[in-house]
Write a protein that holds these residues in place. Sequence first.
Motif, PDB file in Angstrom:
ATOM      1  N   PHE A  47      45.823  39.498  52.893  1.00  0.00           N
ATOM      2  CA  PHE A  47      45.621  40.264  51.655  1.00  0.00           C
ATOM      3  C   PHE A  47      45.660  39.337  50.435  1.00  0.00           C
ATOM      4  N   TRP A  48      46.518  38.323  50.489  1.00  0.00           N
ATOM      5  CA  TRP A  48      46.713  37.450  49.337  1.00  0.00           C
ATOM      6  C   TRP A  48      45.522  36.515  49.126  1.00  0.00           C
ATOM      7  N   LEU A  49      45.056  35.892  50.200  1.00  0.00           N
ATOM      8  CA  LEU A  49      43.975  34.918  50.053  1.00  0.00           C
ATOM      9  C   LEU A  49      42.685  35.525  49.503  1.00  0.00           C
ATOM     10  N   TRP A  52      42.425  36.062  45.792  1.00  0.00           N
ATOM     11  CA  TRP A  52      42.081  34.899  44.975  1.00  0.00           C
ATOM     12  C   TRP A  52      40.600  34.914  44.586  1.00  0.00           C
ATOM     13  N   LEU A  53      39.776  35.611  45.351  1.00  0.00           N
ATOM     14  CA  LEU A  53      38.356  35.709  45.003  1.00  0.00           C
ATOM     15  C   LEU A  53      38.159  36.419  43.667  1.00  0.00           C
ATOM     16  N   VAL A  54      39.089  37.291  43.329  1.00  0.00           N
ATOM     17  CA  VAL A  54      39.052  37.973  42.041  1.00  0.00           C
ATOM     18  C   VAL A  54      39.893  37.213  41.019  1.00  0.00           C
ATOM     19  N   ALA A  55      41.100  36.823  41.433  1.00  0.00           N
ATOM     20  CA  ALA A  55      42.033  36.179  40.506  1.00  0.00           C
ATOM     21  C   ALA A  55      41.561  34.780  40.093  1.00  0.00           C
ATOM     22  N   GLY A  56      40.960  34.043  41.026  1.00  0.00           N
ATOM     23  CA  GLY A  56      40.529  32.671  40.725  1.00  0.00           C
ATOM     24  C   GLY A  56      39.534  32.575  39.580  1.00  0.00           C
ATOM     25  N   PRO A  57      38.431  33.313  39.633  1.00  0.00           N
ATOM     26  CA  PRO A  57      37.474  33.225  38.517  1.00  0.00           C
ATOM     27  C   PRO A  57      38.054  33.693  37.179  1.00  0.00           C
ATOM     28  N   ILE A  58      38.912  34.695  37.232  1.00  0.00           N
ATOM     29  CA  ILE A  58      39.537  35.151  35.980  1.00  0.00           C
ATOM     30  C   ILE A  58      40.449  34.067  35.431  1.00  0.00           C
ATOM     31  N   ALA A  59      41.239  33.451  36.300  1.00  0.00           N
ATOM     32  CA  ALA A  59      42.123  32.366  35.854  1.00  0.00           C
ATOM     33  C   ALA A  59      41.305  31.167  35.374  1.00  0.00           C
ATOM     34  N   LEU A  74      49.019  28.647  38.440  1.00  0.00           N
ATOM     35  CA  LEU A  74      50.076  29.626  38.174  1.00  0.00           C
ATOM     36  C   LEU A  74      49.500  30.997  37.831  1.00  0.00           C
ATOM     37  N   CYS A  75      48.491  31.014  36.992  1.00  0.00           N
ATOM     38  CA  CYS A  75      47.874  32.289  36.595  1.00  0.00           C
ATOM     39  C   CYS A  75      47.168  32.943  37.784  1.00  0.00           C
ATOM     40  N   GLY A  76      46.424  32.160  38.539  1.00  0.00           N
ATOM     41  CA  GLY A  76      45.708  32.692  39.691  1.00  0.00           C
ATOM     42  C   GLY A  76      46.644  33.196  40.780  1.00  0.00           C
ATOM     43  N   SER A  77      47.699  32.445  41.052  1.00  0.00           N
ATOM     44  CA  SER A  77      48.631  32.881  42.108  1.00  0.00           C
ATOM     45  C   SER A  77      49.406  34.118  41.684  1.00  0.00           C
ATOM     46  N   ALA A  78      49.759  34.223  40.417  1.00  0.00           N
ATOM     47  CA  ALA A  78      50.465  35.416  39.944  1.00  0.00           C
ATOM     48  C   ALA A  78      49.544  36.640  40.024  1.00  0.00           C
ATOM     49  N   ALA A  80      46.925  37.020  42.014  1.00  0.00           N
ATOM     50  CA  ALA A  80      46.680  37.317  43.428  1.00  0.00           C
ATOM     51  C   ALA A  80      47.907  37.988  44.057  1.00  0.00           C
ATOM     52  N   THR A  81      49.081  37.638  43.592  1.00  0.00           N
ATOM     53  CA  THR A  81      50.305  38.234  44.123  1.00  0.00           C
ATOM     54  C   THR A  81      50.426  39.704  43.731  1.00  0.00           C
ATOM     55  N   LEU A  82      49.781  40.104  42.662  1.00  0.00           N
ATOM     56  CA  LEU A  82      49.796  41.523  42.291  1.00  0.00           C
ATOM     57  C   LEU A  82      49.181  42.390  43.391  1.00  0.00           C
ATOM     58  N   ALA A  83      48.196  41.857  44.098  1.00  0.00           N
ATOM     59  CA  ALA A  83      47.635  42.596  45.234  1.00  0.00           C
ATOM     60  C   ALA A  83      48.712  42.819  46.291  1.00  0.00           C
ATOM     61  N   ILE A  84      49.534  41.823  46.529  1.00  0.00           N
ATOM     62  CA  ILE A  84      50.630  41.937  47.498  1.00  0.00           C
ATOM     63  C   ILE A  84      51.628  42.990  47.029  1.00  0.00           C
ATOM     64  N   VAL A  85      51.898  43.032  45.750  1.00  0.00           N
ATOM     65  CA  VAL A  85      52.825  44.035  45.212  1.00  0.00           C
ATOM     66  C   VAL A  85      52.309  45.442  45.514  1.00  0.00           C
ATOM     67  N   PHE A  86      51.024  45.664  45.295  1.00  0.00           N
ATOM     68  CA  PHE A  86      50.449  46.987  45.557  1.00  0.00           C
ATOM     69  C   PHE A  86      50.446  47.316  47.055  1.00  0.00           C
ATOM     70  N   ILE A  87      50.166  46.332  47.889  1.00  0.00           N
ATOM     71  CA  ILE A  87      50.191  46.542  49.342  1.00  0.00           C
ATOM     72  C   ILE A  87      51.611  46.894  49.786  1.00  0.00           C
ATOM     73  N   LEU A  88      52.591  46.131  49.306  1.00  0.00           N
ATOM     74  CA  LEU A  88      53.990  46.410  49.662  1.00  0.00           C
ATOM     75  C   LEU A  88      54.414  47.802  49.208  1.00  0.00           C
ATOM     76  N   LEU A  89      54.003  48.179  48.022  1.00  0.00           N
ATOM     77  CA  LEU A  89      54.336  49.502  47.507  1.00  0.00           C
ATOM     78  C   LEU A  89      53.729  50.594  48.389  1.00  0.00           C
ATOM     79  N   ARG A  90      52.470  50.429  48.771  1.00  0.00           N
ATOM     80  CA  ARG A  90      51.829  51.428  49.628  1.00  0.00           C
ATOM     81  C   ARG A  90      52.497  51.511  50.996  1.00  0.00           C
ATOM     82  N   TRP A  91      52.801  50.362  51.582  1.00  0.00           N
ATOM     83  CA  TRP A  91      53.504  50.351  52.865  1.00  0.00           C
ATOM     84  C   TRP A  91      54.859  51.034  52.747  1.00  0.00           C
TER      85      TRP A  91
END
Length: 181
Positions: A47-49, A52-59, A74-78, A80-91
């Motif tokens: 989910f994280w990698l 980065w397809l979205v977060a990387g170009p924005i960063a 730092l900006c891209g990883s943060a 991209a990690t937001l996707a993980i936050v949403f996945i964890l919340l849904r789980w």
Amino acid sequence: MRNSDTSVCPVPIEQQPIQEYQSLSESCFFSACAGGWRKYVTSLAWFWLPSWLVAGPIAAASFSPSKHLFQFVLCGSAAATLAIVFILLRWYLGWQYIRDRLNNRTIFYEESGWYDGQSWEKTPEILTRDRLIVTHQVQPILSRLQQTAIGVGVFLAIDALTWIWLDRVRATTLSCFAFKL
């Protein structure tokens, strides 16, 4: 489940907590956090990698990787990690719902639609079985998700602190350079 359990229970099969638990644990999305640690971490990475397809170009639009590599990372990883936050919340919400349905003594169900809800009190045997499932199957998953959320929070905090530190180092370097001129 024994035949005597199903004959006593008026709840439609698809709304019985044990069936909801089995459906959730067999689903591709939710089973990822129910497996071993390796499967779990691999699922999070999958989910994280791609995020980065979205977060990387924005960063990259904000911080050129050739000039501001650390800020870009730092900006891209943060982001991209937001996707993980949403996945964890849904789980977490999905497994918490199942935990609550299994733990409750009374089950609310719908016979044919939203307008005719009924309640049924579980028999002691069914309640005991359901609570054992919660204790040995569902609660460990929720604990793992909570630990992961703490880890993600620590990661984001370190990311933010590194960002602040880099900003101060850059400001100090610029002020020293300006002072020498």
